[in-house]
Write an enzyme that holds these catalytic residues in place. Sequence first.
Site, PDB file in Angstrom:
ATOM      1  N   ALA A 123       0.859  -1.204   0.000  1.00 17.98           N
ATOM      2  CA  ALA A 123       0.000   0.000   0.000  1.00 17.98           C
ATOM      3  C   ALA A 123       0.879   1.232   0.000  1.00 17.98           C
ATOM      4  O   ALA A 123       2.087   1.146   0.201  1.00 17.98           O
ATOM      5  CB  ALA A 123      -0.888   0.005   1.236  1.00 17.98           C
ATOM      6  N   LYS A 124       0.287   2.364  -0.223  1.00 16.49           N
ATOM      7  CA  LYS A 124       0.984   3.639  -0.061  1.00 16.49           C
ATOM      8  C   LYS A 124      -0.058   4.709   0.164  1.00 16.49           C
ATOM      9  O   LYS A 124      -1.210   4.562  -0.261  1.00 16.49           O
ATOM     10  CB  LYS A 124       1.781   3.974  -1.336  1.00 16.49           C
ATOM     11  CG  LYS A 124       2.934   4.922  -1.074  1.00 16.49           C
ATOM     12  CD  LYS A 124       4.084   4.178  -0.423  1.00 16.49           C
ATOM     13  CE  LYS A 124       5.315   5.003  -0.278  1.00 16.49           C
ATOM     14  NZ  LYS A 124       6.497   4.151   0.010  1.00 16.49           N
ATOM     15  N   GLY A 125       0.366   5.769   0.827  1.00 17.70           N
ATOM     16  CA  GLY A 125      -0.564   6.873   1.047  1.00 17.70           C
ATOM     17  C   GLY A 125       0.152   8.190   0.903  1.00 17.70           C
ATOM     18  O   GLY A 125       1.382   8.251   0.957  1.00 17.70           O
TER      19      GLY A 125
END
Length: 434
Positions: A123-125
């Site tokens: 994931a990444k944000g």
Amino acid sequence: MADLLLRTNSIVRPDKDRFLNEENPFEAMMVRFDRAAELLDLEPGMYKVLRNPEKQIIVSIPVMMDSGEVEVFTGIRVLYNTSRGPAKGGIRFDMNVSLDEVKALAAWMTWKCAVVNIPFGGAKGGVICDPLKMSIGELERVTRRYTAGIIQTLGPDSDVPAPDVNTNERVMAWMMDTYSMHVGHTVNAVTTGKPVAMGGSLGRREATGRGCMLMVKEAMAHLGMPVKGATVAVQGFGNVGSIAAELLQAEGFKIIAISDRTGGFVNRKGIDVLDAIKYVNEHKTLEGYSKGDAISNDALLLLDCDVLLPAALENVITTKNASGVKAKIICEGANGPTTAGADSILDDKGVFVIPDILANSGGVTVSYFEWVQNRGGYYWTEQVVNERLKDIMVNSFAEVLKLSQQHKVNMRTAAYMLAISRVSTVHRLRGIYA
Ligand code: GLU
């Protein structure tokens, strides 16, 4: 439904022949993915599954600024793939954050966790903001409101953030606290990269830089290059670049150039890294540093040196400058520092590239250790952390190298092949839920 994944000859690769935007990180990731998928003869159904992010969340973040005015920021969280375990990946605060960038970074996290075989998805944000222009109070309010906005996805079993560009232990502490307040009890395994006093792991802060050092040493040994006095140019002097430089120097390498966003410095006699770190701690940036000749970030990449360590942002080695690179080894401390078009130029020049999904995997590996320690409630010494990190990374380097020799491909393609085969194996076993 599982036969959707069965092999046929009808594979369509949408990006293959079309003109690529070299600077788009998602396209850069896809070009590499396609290359590896083709070599793996990935079945069309699987190809489609792995080309699409599982979940993309975009939230508006209203924040009361110190001035009394309300500002609305945009926050993103992308869960690329969770077949192998909870989504894992950092949060960045930067004006250049975009959905395509976060998608690429989330995919890279998926492949990175698979390369080192830790049980996480990717994931990444990111939040589009300029943290350098914000007060601590404003940053805290942005962090907490962003956390509240994406709270449905967060959790130790579902999605576990960590620091990335312009975020740090303090931001992870605020995210952990916000989540814990919402669920009504303290959940320290919901973020990693936390302060040690609240469940962070010893060795986590140094882990990405330590991993880069380990990977450079493996590459040197493989190429038969002596470490003593080998020259290194480091782009980026944040958490990754400064610590990698410090640890490489301690191993006997000579750091001849360093830089940050304000510019760089070169000194052929060697830069005293600890002294430079002290300077940055006092002055915030390298601006005004006097123990080297000023050099631009672009020129640093083309210096005559044994090892180049790009540890800042994406797209710094491109089709425009790759032919001018003189380093024998590139260790990608940053995510995506080399564009897809530059890959073959570097291959033709015989540059040994340790790809980002292997080179900078030390950070997420010790994040995994932190998560394990939080869930077990039992904490390891720094020595144990560092030994286990070394084991995982040295073994992963050997696995990627072996695959690259077997298939006669570069280290990047081999790393993607290893990662994609691990992720697709789990997809096949799980099947498609309908
Ligand atoms: N932001 C780091 C990376 O890009 C660490 C991610 C993590 O520890 O979850 O690998």
